[in-house]
Write a protein that holds these residues in place. Structure first.
Motif, PDB file in Angstrom:
ATOM      1  N   TRP A 151       7.540  16.004   0.783  1.00  0.00           N
ATOM      2  CA  TRP A 151       6.237  17.313   0.278  1.00  0.00           C
ATOM      3  C   TRP A 151       5.161  17.094  -0.536  1.00  0.00           C
ATOM      4  CZ3 TRP A 151       5.877  21.832   2.923  1.00  0.00           C
ATOM      5  CH2 TRP A 151       7.120  22.536   2.785  1.00  0.00           C
ATOM      6  N   GLY A 152       4.043  17.490  -0.045  1.00  0.00           N
ATOM      7  CA  GLY A 152       3.453  17.167  -0.704  1.00  0.00           C
ATOM      8  C   GLY A 152       2.256  16.294  -0.791  1.00  0.00           C
ATOM      9  N   ARG A 153       2.794  15.414  -0.344  1.00  0.00           N
ATOM     10  CA  ARG A 153       2.216  14.219   0.681  1.00  0.00           C
ATOM     11  C   ARG A 153       1.738  14.288   2.241  1.00  0.00           C
ATOM     12  NH1 ARG A 153       0.838  11.117  -3.872  1.00  0.00           N
ATOM     13  NH2 ARG A 153       2.880  10.479  -5.269  1.00  0.00           N
ATOM     14  N   LYS A 154       0.622  14.164   2.031  1.00  0.00           N
ATOM     15  CA  LYS A 154      -0.535  14.438   3.390  1.00  0.00           C
ATOM     16  C   LYS A 154      -0.434  13.847   4.236  1.00  0.00           C
ATOM     17  CE  LYS A 154      -0.142  18.418   1.780  1.00  0.00           C
ATOM     18  NZ  LYS A 154       0.772  19.523   2.543  1.00  0.00           N
ATOM     19  N   GLY A 155      -0.735  12.964   4.096  1.00  0.00           N
ATOM     20  CA  GLY A 155      -1.428  11.053   4.933  1.00  0.00           C
ATOM     21  C   GLY A 155      -1.834   9.075   3.771  1.00  0.00           C
ATOM     22  N   ARG A 156      -0.540   9.596   2.192  1.00  0.00           N
ATOM     23  CA  ARG A 156      -0.123   8.571   1.964  1.00  0.00           C
ATOM     24  C   ARG A 156      -0.059   7.121   2.572  1.00  0.00           C
ATOM     25  NH1 ARG A 156       3.715   6.545  -2.389  1.00  0.00           N
ATOM     26  NH2 ARG A 156       2.016   6.488  -4.300  1.00  0.00           N
ATOM     27  N   ILE A 157      -1.057   6.178   2.697  1.00  0.00           N
ATOM     28  CA  ILE A 157      -0.442   4.689   2.368  1.00  0.00           C
ATOM     29  C   ILE A 157      -0.901   3.675   1.379  1.00  0.00           C
ATOM     30  CG2 ILE A 157      -0.292   3.073   3.839  1.00  0.00           C
ATOM     31  CD1 ILE A 157      -1.486   4.436   6.529  1.00  0.00           C
ATOM     32  N   ALA A 158       0.416   4.139   0.569  1.00  0.00           N
ATOM     33  CA  ALA A 158       0.034   3.174  -0.521  1.00  0.00           C
ATOM     34  C   ALA A 158       0.326   1.639  -1.189  1.00  0.00           C
ATOM     35  CB  ALA A 158       1.611   3.794  -2.083  1.00  0.00           C
ATOM     36  N   LEU A 159      -0.703   0.750  -1.173  1.00  0.00           N
ATOM     37  CA  LEU A 159      -0.452  -0.431  -1.073  1.00  0.00           C
ATOM     38  C   LEU A 159      -0.583  -1.447  -2.322  1.00  0.00           C
ATOM     39  CD1 LEU A 159      -0.293  -3.078   1.155  1.00  0.00           C
ATOM     40  CD2 LEU A 159      -2.764  -2.828   1.310  1.00  0.00           C
ATOM     41  N   GLN A 160       0.395  -1.906  -3.089  1.00  0.00           N
ATOM     42  CA  GLN A 160      -0.248  -2.961  -4.124  1.00  0.00           C
ATOM     43  C   GLN A 160       0.270  -3.970  -3.597  1.00  0.00           C
ATOM     44  OE1 GLN A 160       1.273  -0.711  -7.952  1.00  0.00           O
ATOM     45  NE2 GLN A 160       2.889  -0.025  -6.749  1.00  0.00           N
ATOM     46  N   ILE A 161      -0.790  -5.393  -3.810  1.00  0.00           N
ATOM     47  CA  ILE A 161      -0.766  -6.654  -3.328  1.00  0.00           C
ATOM     48  C   ILE A 161      -0.428  -7.295  -4.779  1.00  0.00           C
ATOM     49  CG2 ILE A 161      -1.179  -8.659  -1.750  1.00  0.00           C
ATOM     50  CD1 ILE A 161      -2.700  -6.630  -0.508  1.00  0.00           C
ATOM     51  N   PHE A 162       0.550  -8.298  -5.078  1.00  0.00           N
ATOM     52  CA  PHE A 162       0.796  -8.518  -5.914  1.00  0.00           C
ATOM     53  C   PHE A 162       0.557 -10.035  -6.297  1.00  0.00           C
ATOM     54  CE2 PHE A 162       3.337  -4.812  -6.727  1.00  0.00           C
ATOM     55  CZ  PHE A 162       2.711  -4.551  -7.791  1.00  0.00           C
ATOM     56  N   GLY A 163       0.037 -10.813  -7.329  1.00  0.00           N
ATOM     57  CA  GLY A 163      -0.632 -12.303  -7.110  1.00  0.00           C
ATOM     58  C   GLY A 163       0.327 -12.919  -8.151  1.00  0.00           C
ATOM     59  N   ASP A 164      -0.357 -13.700  -8.816  1.00  0.00           N
ATOM     60  CA  ASP A 164      -0.228 -15.080  -9.938  1.00  0.00           C
ATOM     61  C   ASP A 164      -0.879 -14.983 -10.748  1.00  0.00           C
ATOM     62  OD1 ASP A 164      -1.726 -16.477  -8.443  1.00  0.00           O
ATOM     63  OD2 ASP A 164      -0.001 -18.472  -8.094  1.00  0.00           O
ATOM     64  N   LYS A 165      -2.152 -13.859 -10.133  1.00  0.00           N
ATOM     65  CA  LYS A 165      -3.052 -14.404 -11.084  1.00  0.00           C
ATOM     66  C   LYS A 165      -4.033 -12.815 -11.241  1.00  0.00           C
ATOM     67  CE  LYS A 165      -5.280 -18.999 -10.558  1.00  0.00           C
ATOM     68  NZ  LYS A 165      -6.191 -19.663  -9.564  1.00  0.00           N
ATOM     69  N   GLY A 166      -3.003 -11.648 -10.347  1.00  0.00           N
ATOM     70  CA  GLY A 166      -3.985 -10.283 -10.299  1.00  0.00           C
ATOM     71  C   GLY A 166      -3.328  -9.099  -9.656  1.00  0.00           C
ATOM     72  N   THR A 167      -3.643  -8.482  -9.156  1.00  0.00           N
ATOM     73  CA  THR A 167      -3.122  -7.514  -8.131  1.00  0.00           C
ATOM     74  C   THR A 167      -3.855  -6.860  -7.615  1.00  0.00           C
ATOM     75  OG1 THR A 167      -1.475  -6.799  -9.821  1.00  0.00           O
ATOM     76  CG2 THR A 167      -1.298  -4.814  -8.624  1.00  0.00           C
ATOM     77  N   ILE A 168      -3.904  -6.305  -6.473  1.00  0.00           N
ATOM     78  CA  ILE A 168      -4.908  -4.709  -6.159  1.00  0.00           C
ATOM     79  C   ILE A 168      -3.838  -3.769  -5.158  1.00  0.00           C
ATOM     80  CG2 ILE A 168      -6.366  -5.044  -3.664  1.00  0.00           C
ATOM     81  CD1 ILE A 168      -7.024  -7.979  -3.514  1.00  0.00           C
ATOM     82  N   ALA A 169      -4.389  -2.338  -5.837  1.00  0.00           N
ATOM     83  CA  ALA A 169      -4.388  -1.190  -4.892  1.00  0.00           C
ATOM     84  C   ALA A 169      -5.035  -0.668  -4.186  1.00  0.00           C
ATOM     85  CB  ALA A 169      -3.291  -0.430  -6.291  1.00  0.00           C
ATOM     86  N   TYR A 170      -4.348   0.598  -3.490  1.00  0.00           N
ATOM     87  CA  TYR A 170      -4.913   0.886  -3.082  1.00  0.00           C
ATOM     88  C   TYR A 170      -4.335   1.751  -2.099  1.00  0.00           C
ATOM     89  CZ  TYR A 170      -6.881   2.762   2.398  1.00  0.00           C
ATOM     90  OH  TYR A 170      -6.934   2.914   2.980  1.00  0.00           O
ATOM     91  N   ASP A 171      -4.940   3.544  -1.879  1.00  0.00           N
ATOM     92  CA  ASP A 171      -4.422   4.408  -1.552  1.00  0.00           C
ATOM     93  C   ASP A 171      -5.015   5.096  -0.224  1.00  0.00           C
ATOM     94  OD1 ASP A 171      -2.416   6.877  -0.596  1.00  0.00           O
ATOM     95  OD2 ASP A 171      -1.817   6.839  -2.899  1.00  0.00           O
ATOM     96  N   GLN A 172      -4.771   5.705   1.013  1.00  0.00           N
ATOM     97  CA  GLN A 172      -4.719   6.026   2.350  1.00  0.00           C
ATOM     98  C   GLN A 172      -5.311   7.530   1.786  1.00  0.00           C
ATOM     99  OE1 GLN A 172      -6.052   4.255   5.008  1.00  0.00           O
ATOM    100  NE2 GLN A 172      -7.241   6.876   5.498  1.00  0.00           N
ATOM    101  N   GLU A 173      -4.501   8.071   0.710  1.00  0.00           N
ATOM    102  CA  GLU A 173      -5.602   9.294  -0.016  1.00  0.00           C
ATOM    103  C   GLU A 173      -6.309   9.347  -0.693  1.00  0.00           C
ATOM    104  OE1 GLU A 173      -1.656  12.492   0.655  1.00  0.00           O
ATOM    105  OE2 GLU A 173      -2.058  11.454  -1.005  1.00  0.00           O
ATOM    106  N   ARG A 174      -6.942   8.301  -0.669  1.00  0.00           N
ATOM    107  CA  ARG A 174      -8.206   8.035  -1.662  1.00  0.00           C
ATOM    108  C   ARG A 174      -8.786   6.798  -0.909  1.00  0.00           C
ATOM    109  NH1 ARG A 174      -8.151  11.023  -6.313  1.00  0.00           N
ATOM    110  NH2 ARG A 174     -10.137   9.628  -7.374  1.00  0.00           N
ATOM    111  N   MET A 175      -9.418   6.904   0.920  1.00  0.00           N
ATOM    112  CA  MET A 175      -9.294   5.976   1.061  1.00  0.00           C
ATOM    113  C   MET A 175     -10.667   4.921   1.317  1.00  0.00           C
ATOM    114  SD  MET A 175     -10.667   7.114   4.699  1.00  0.00           S
ATOM    115  CE  MET A 175     -11.705   5.850   5.587  1.00  0.00           C
ATOM    116  N   ASN A 176     -11.372   5.416  -0.176  1.00  0.00           N
ATOM    117  CA  ASN A 176     -12.685   4.647  -0.211  1.00  0.00           C
ATOM    118  C   ASN A 176     -13.178   4.233  -1.506  1.00  0.00           C
ATOM    119  OD1 ASN A 176     -14.557   5.508   2.092  1.00  0.00           O
ATOM    120  ND2 ASN A 176     -13.190   7.491   1.646  1.00  0.00           N
ATOM    121  N   GLU A 177     -12.022   3.847  -2.164  1.00  0.00           N
ATOM    122  CA  GLU A 177     -11.710   3.172  -3.220  1.00  0.00           C
ATOM    123  C   GLU A 177     -10.587   2.623  -3.093  1.00  0.00           C
ATOM    124  OE1 GLU A 177     -12.082   6.370  -5.772  1.00  0.00           O
ATOM    125  OE2 GLU A 177      -9.659   5.748  -6.602  1.00  0.00           O
TER     126      GLU A 177
END
Length: 370
Positions: free
Chosen positions: A254-280
């Motif tokens: 419930w409440g999720r409409k088109g969520r693809i939440a991606l987190q990529i963890f490395g030994d020097k940093g992290t990248i996070a992305y969510d399809q519901e906010r697909m332009n950032e």
């Protein structure tokens, strides 16, 4: 090619999405052949005629096989329900047509294997509809990973959630039938798998648990029918190079409409992305003084190609249909013999094997190697 004739099978949500892409691709990118919308197929003849007029196709038919016999049709978009993909794609390839088929490849693994084999033997282009990998933001994330901006990747987490199956009183329909597939795994779980495969390489081993939040659904006219698919899936992953992963899927969130939440963890940093906010996307790099370290949000803009083909200013944003249009351009590049960012039937088969391995893992209660 100066021109290319297009056929379309299926005129629902994704059929319209393909039609919009074929109509707009040359205007947006300014290159490639002129697209000629030749022939549209829909099971209902009246609806076929209506959709042909709306979408701009010259001919309409209630028999999709008419497109195979049409010499003016060079490429066919297949946007029908999952169970029809294999028969239609194989027939189109054997008729000498290029194919752009929506995901997943097929309900049965053996059918997906036949599709890949026929595509390889045909000499034609056969592409699957994985448009999320076309997002300019996702393309940029891929570059950041390859350039080592976050160091060596050691873990990835993916969640895909929607709520179109959340209501227990919603009536039973074909997505709850086993003939449509396993459920969340292959209905939309293949999308995060396409991201994993593109960004980090293929899945090598899986451990999965599937669940049914609603055991029965009401049937029109009264009564209940047992749900035959699984709307929830939780999966442990081992990816190429030993990277660990977790994937969680839920069609009843419930409440999720088109969520693809991606987190990529490395030994020097992290990248996070969510399809519901697909332009950032968010980027954390472990450098500088700890007192000023933190995630920074990066907005999509013309420097993130091919965003610039749509909008000259940053922060205005693309939409889902724009991603399909970008994918359409890549399909045309592939047909033209150019390098293209697509998931063809051969690479798509790796995703299908991962899905079936997850289902097998659930049945047998163990890790399954691919």
């Amino acid at each position: 090619m100066d021109t290319i004739g297009v056929g379309l099978i299926g005129t629902g949500y994704m059929g319209k999405c393909h039609a919009l892409a074929w109509n707009g691709v040359r205007a947006v990118f300014g290159d490639g052949p002129k697209v000629m919308l030749r022939h549209l197929a829909e099971a209902n003849p009246d609806l076929a005629a209506q959709r042909a007029a709306e979408f701009g196709f010259e001919h309409a038919t209630a028999d999709w096989r008419d497109l195979l016999a049409d010499p003016e049709v060079a490429v066919i978009s297949i946007t029908t329900p999952n169970a029809f993909h294999a028969e239609m794609a194989i027939a189109a390839l054997e008729a000498g047509k290029h194919v752009w088929c929506e995901k997943p490849m097929a309900v049965v693994l053996e059918d997906a294997e036949r599709m890949a084999a026929v595509a390889a033997a045909s000499g034609r282009v056969a592409v699957l509809g994985y448009n999320y990998i076309q997002n300019p933001v996702v393309r940029h994330i891929e570059g950041l990973v390859k350039d080592g901006i976050i160091g060596r990747v050691n873990h990835v987490r993916l969640e895909m959630d929607e709520d179109f199956m959340a209501d227990p009183e919603a009536p039973f329909y074909w997505k709850s039938e086993r003939s449509s597939g396993y459920g969340a795994l292959d209905d939309f779980g293949v999308h995060p798998l396409s991201l994993l495969q593109t960004l980090l390489g293929p899945v090598e081993a899986v451990m999965a648990q599937l669940a049914k939040p609603h055991e029965q659904r009401p049937v029109t006219g009264g009564g209940q029918r047992p749900v035959e698919t699984w709307d929830i899936a939780s999966v442990l992953l081992r990816l190429h190079g030993g990277v660990s992963g977790v994937m969680a899927l839920n069609r009843s969130a419930w409440g999720r409409k088109g969520r693809i939440a991606l987190q990529i963890f490395g030994d020097k940093g992290t990248i996070a992305y969510d399809q519901e906010r697909m332009n950032e996307f968010q980027l954390f790099v472990a450098e500088g003084r700890p007192s000023e370290q933190g995630f920074r949000t990066v907005l999509a803009g013309p420097q993130h190609a091919p965003y610039d083909r749509f909008i000259p200013a940053p922060g205005h944003g693309l939409g889902f249909n724009d991603l399909k249009l970008i994918e359409c351009h890549e399909v045309l590049r592939a047909i033209g013999g150019e390098a293209a960012r697509v998931i063809d039937f051969g690479h798509g088969l790796l995703i299908e094997r991962a899905v079936h391995a997850m289902a097998r893992s659930h049945d047998e209660g163990r890790w399954v190697e691919l």
